[in-house]
Design a protein around this motif. Structure first.
Motif, PDB file in Angstrom:
ATOM      1  N   THR A   1       6.219   6.510   7.376  1.00  0.00           N
ATOM      2  CA  THR A   1       4.977   6.105   8.014  1.00  0.00           C
ATOM      3  C   THR A   1       4.382   4.942   7.223  1.00  0.00           C
ATOM      4  N   TYR A   2       3.412   4.278   7.842  1.00  0.00           N
ATOM      5  CA  TYR A   2       2.729   3.174   7.165  1.00  0.00           C
ATOM      6  C   TYR A   2       2.080   3.667   5.874  1.00  0.00           C
ATOM      7  N   GLU A   3       1.455   4.848   5.937  1.00  0.00           N
ATOM      8  CA  GLU A   3       0.758   5.387   4.768  1.00  0.00           C
ATOM      9  C   GLU A   3       1.718   5.640   3.615  1.00  0.00           C
ATOM     10  N   GLN A   4       2.911   6.175   3.922  1.00  0.00           N
ATOM     11  CA  GLN A   4       3.885   6.451   2.861  1.00  0.00           C
ATOM     12  C   GLN A   4       4.339   5.153   2.200  1.00  0.00           C
ATOM     13  N   ALA A   5       4.641   4.138   3.010  1.00  0.00           N
ATOM     14  CA  ALA A   5       5.089   2.860   2.463  1.00  0.00           C
ATOM     15  C   ALA A   5       3.955   2.191   1.687  1.00  0.00           C
ATOM     16  N   HIS A   6       2.750   2.244   2.230  1.00  0.00           N
ATOM     17  CA  HIS A   6       1.599   1.636   1.564  1.00  0.00           C
ATOM     18  C   HIS A   6       1.336   2.310   0.212  1.00  0.00           C
ATOM     19  N   ASP A   7       1.381   3.641   0.188  1.00  0.00           N
ATOM     20  CA  ASP A   7       1.172   4.378  -1.060  1.00  0.00           C
ATOM     21  C   ASP A   7       2.241   4.039  -2.089  1.00  0.00           C
ATOM     22  N   PHE A   8       3.486   3.869  -1.636  1.00  0.00           N
ATOM     23  CA  PHE A   8       4.558   3.507  -2.562  1.00  0.00           C
ATOM     24  C   PHE A   8       4.236   2.177  -3.245  1.00  0.00           C
ATOM     25  N   PHE A   9       3.872   1.164  -2.455  1.00  0.00           N
ATOM     26  CA  PHE A   9       3.580  -0.150  -3.034  1.00  0.00           C
ATOM     27  C   PHE A   9       2.331  -0.112  -3.905  1.00  0.00           C
ATOM     28  N   LYS A  10       1.346   0.697  -3.522  1.00  0.00           N
ATOM     29  CA  LYS A  10       0.130   0.822  -4.320  1.00  0.00           C
ATOM     30  C   LYS A  10       0.456   1.423  -5.692  1.00  0.00           C
ATOM     31  N   GLN A  11       1.257   2.500  -5.703  1.00  0.00           N
ATOM     32  CA  GLN A  11       1.629   3.137  -6.974  1.00  0.00           C
ATOM     33  C   GLN A  11       2.528   2.224  -7.800  1.00  0.00           C
ATOM     34  N   TYR A  12       3.442   1.515  -7.144  1.00  0.00           N
ATOM     35  CA  TYR A  12       4.337   0.607  -7.856  1.00  0.00           C
ATOM     36  C   TYR A  12       3.528  -0.505  -8.530  1.00  0.00           C
ATOM     37  N   ASN A  13       2.583  -1.099  -7.805  1.00  0.00           N
ATOM     38  CA  ASN A  13       1.762  -2.175  -8.373  1.00  0.00           C
ATOM     39  C   ASN A  13       0.898  -1.667  -9.516  1.00  0.00           C
TER      40      ASN A  13
END
Length: 116
Positions: A35-47
């Motif tokens: 989902t968008y939320e899962q992908a967004h959370d991944f990039f947020k945590q990675y950054n």
């Protein structure tokens, strides 16, 4: 269409390459069945992790401590020597700060109990 469960970390390298090519978070998520939320959370945590590493902050350890206390976590071992040293320095500063706080609490405790 349910997909076989795989941890999002298994897609990390591919997702970062797609992001560098200019794909949106929504497109990247759709490619991997997220989902968008899962992908967004991944990039947020990675950054967030990258910012901490570049500033030299140490991560709070999770789980049981290693038997060899001098060993760095695998995620830190693959970084530059300077970043590894910054990580070690931040960990030692955090340890010293904890000892100072403990010492102050003991002093306060002893000062309150001695008068009675």
């Amino acid at each position: 269409m349910p997909r076989e469960y795989r941890h999002i970390k298994q897609y990390e390298k591919e997702m970062l390459e797609m992001k560098e090519r200019g794909l949106t978070v929504r497109e990247i998520g759709a490619k991997f069945g997220l989902t968008y939320e899962q992908a967004h959370d991944f990039f947020k945590q990675y950054n967030r992790k990258q910012r901490k590493l570049s500033s030299g902050e140490s991560f709070k350890s999770r789980g049981r401590a290693s038997k060899n206390g001098n060993e760095l976590p695998p995620s830190i071992q693959q970084l530059s020597k300077l970043t590894q040293l910054q990580y070690i320095l931040a960990a030692k500063e955090r340890y010293i700060k904890g000892l100072e706080m403990e010492n102050e609490l003991m002093r306060d405790f002893l000062s309150h109990t001695e008068g009675k």
